[in-house]
Design a protein around this motif. Sequence first.
Motif, short mmCIF file in Angstrom:
data_model
loop_
_atom_site.label_atom_id
_atom_site.label_comp_id
_atom_site.label_asym_id
_atom_site.label_seq_id
_atom_site.Cartn_x
_atom_site.Cartn_y
_atom_site.Cartn_z
N GLU A 37 0.81 -1.22 0.00
CA GLU A 37 0.00 0.00 0.00
C GLU A 37 0.85 1.27 0.00
OE1 GLU A 37 -2.89 -0.15 3.20
OE2 GLU A 37 -4.46 -0.44 1.69
N VAL A 38 1.95 1.25 0.74
CA VAL A 38 2.79 2.45 0.82
C VAL A 38 3.86 2.45 -0.27
CG1 VAL A 38 2.41 2.66 3.30
CG2 VAL A 38 4.43 1.44 2.48
N GLY A 39 3.99 1.35 -1.01
CA GLY A 39 4.93 1.31 -2.12
C GLY A 39 6.37 1.10 -1.73
N LEU A 40 6.62 0.39 -0.64
CA LEU A 40 8.00 0.12 -0.20
C LEU A 40 8.40 -1.29 -0.61
CD1 LEU A 40 8.45 1.65 3.37
CD2 LEU A 40 9.48 2.42 1.25
N ARG A 41 9.34 -1.38 -1.53
CA ARG A 41 9.82 -2.69 -1.98
C ARG A 41 11.05 -3.06 -1.16
NH1 ARG A 41 13.28 -5.44 -5.52
NH2 ARG A 41 12.25 -7.06 -6.79
N ARG A 42 10.90 -4.02 -0.28
CA ARG A 42 12.00 -4.49 0.57
C ARG A 42 12.25 -5.97 0.26
NH1 ARG A 42 12.53 0.15 0.59
NH2 ARG A 42 12.56 1.61 2.36
N GLU A 43 13.07 -6.21 -0.76
CA GLU A 43 13.26 -7.57 -1.25
C GLU A 43 13.81 -8.54 -0.21
OE1 GLU A 43 15.24 -9.89 -5.10
OE2 GLU A 43 15.24 -7.70 -4.98
N PRO A 44 14.84 -8.16 0.58
CA PRO A 44 15.33 -9.12 1.59
C PRO A 44 14.25 -9.53 2.58
CG PRO A 44 16.91 -7.33 1.29
CD PRO A 44 15.68 -6.94 0.54
N LEU A 45 13.41 -8.58 3.01
CA LEU A 45 12.32 -8.89 3.94
C LEU A 45 11.31 -9.82 3.29
CD1 LEU A 45 10.67 -8.45 6.55
CD2 LEU A 45 9.71 -6.40 5.49
N PHE A 46 10.90 -9.51 2.07
CA PHE A 46 9.90 -10.32 1.39
C PHE A 46 10.40 -11.74 1.14
CE2 PHE A 46 7.48 -6.67 1.26
CZ PHE A 46 6.33 -6.76 0.49
N LYS A 47 11.68 -11.87 0.78
CA LYS A 47 12.23 -13.21 0.55
C LYS A 47 12.33 -14.00 1.85
CE LYS A 47 14.75 -12.56 -3.77
NZ LYS A 47 16.07 -12.63 -4.44
N LYS A 48 12.61 -13.29 2.93
CA LYS A 48 12.69 -13.95 4.24
C LYS A 48 11.32 -14.47 4.67
CE LYS A 48 15.01 -14.85 8.12
NZ LYS A 48 16.21 -15.71 8.18
N LEU A 49 10.26 -13.75 4.29
CA LEU A 49 8.90 -14.15 4.69
C LEU A 49 8.33 -15.27 3.81
CD1 LEU A 49 7.25 -10.65 5.34
CD2 LEU A 49 8.31 -12.18 7.00
N CYS A 50 8.90 -15.45 2.61
CA CYS A 50 8.35 -16.42 1.66
C CYS A 50 8.11 -17.81 2.25
CB CYS A 50 9.26 -16.53 0.44
SG CYS A 50 8.93 -15.28 -0.81
N PRO A 51 9.16 -18.47 2.80
CA PRO A 51 8.94 -19.85 3.29
C PRO A 51 7.86 -19.94 4.35
CG PRO A 51 11.29 -19.31 3.21
CD PRO A 51 10.55 -18.04 2.99
#
Length: 317
Positions: free
Chosen positions: A227-241
């Motif tokens: 919603e706020v438009g913040l792309r944080r790839e390391p965080l998103f990849k950490k949450l994937c599993p």
Amino acid sequence: RTSSGILQQVRDASAVKCANIVREKGDNFPTAVQVEALHTMALKSSFKLREELCRQPHVRRLAQRVLELAKKPPAGMSLPLLAKATWSLARFPDDVRGDGQALMAATGKLLGSTPPTDWEADTASQILWSMARTDAITSHKHVVSQVVRELVKDKGARIAQLSHESLVNMMFSIGRARVHDRKGDHRTVHLEPNDEAFFDLAGKRVMDEVDQFDIKLLGDLVHTHAEVGLRREPLFKKLCPRIVRDQQGLREDVMAKVIKAYTRFMIPLKEEAQGFRTMAIVATGDFQRPSEKPKRSARAEFDKPQPLFPKTQLHQR
């Protein structure tokens, strides 16, 4: 029974049992017990159950009394108690709490005038979430900025004081406070530098404690980043599993928002790669010296086709 005894009884009861206690003794409840009773019903119930409880006259009267307390808090009413009252009302249907601006005006003013050393991080997060939930946060943007400034100070020392729920709720509140939605303009979100610093510091804590977070909070966190438009790839990849493993704990609409967020940021929502699990390595030799060089086999000979007749037959016409 003493006030403290009734307070504990209300706190330990289920939402339905608490409503029964309110019907029997609610008219004589002191302020703290009134707020605690409404908080118990707001906390330990689904939205559908809260709608049903509101149809009971005694619950409606209790909510009305707490609403008046929140709009005009008596002198000496503590900020945590006021935060609990507004949070409880924000969880009830709109027709119970009424106008959000009127509900949150006094609480927002009190939070803004209280020195940061005198409020708890969870209390501030609870108040800001209530403002965001009741669409009253746009008129209290300066209060949001004050709280965020305090939380990111000293490399985010006070962020560690936030519970997991309060941490995610702070992100939601910041996102709602920074919405630019005016007639004729596209709806956008304008984050302040301290806001981004808060998201980054909070993201580091989430990555460190990802297995301890409730899956529903992680779903809300991903959606808020989108919603706020913040792309944080390391965080998103950490949450994937974790999201892939526990996706049964998310409602379908929440999971759809999570997928949409990952798609928007072009980050694959998948488990960690396991490598070539089907590949087998066949080793020969004793591992001290190389295997013998394979001998070249003789040239292969193949069967040749044999003619049926020694010569081509001639047919007379």
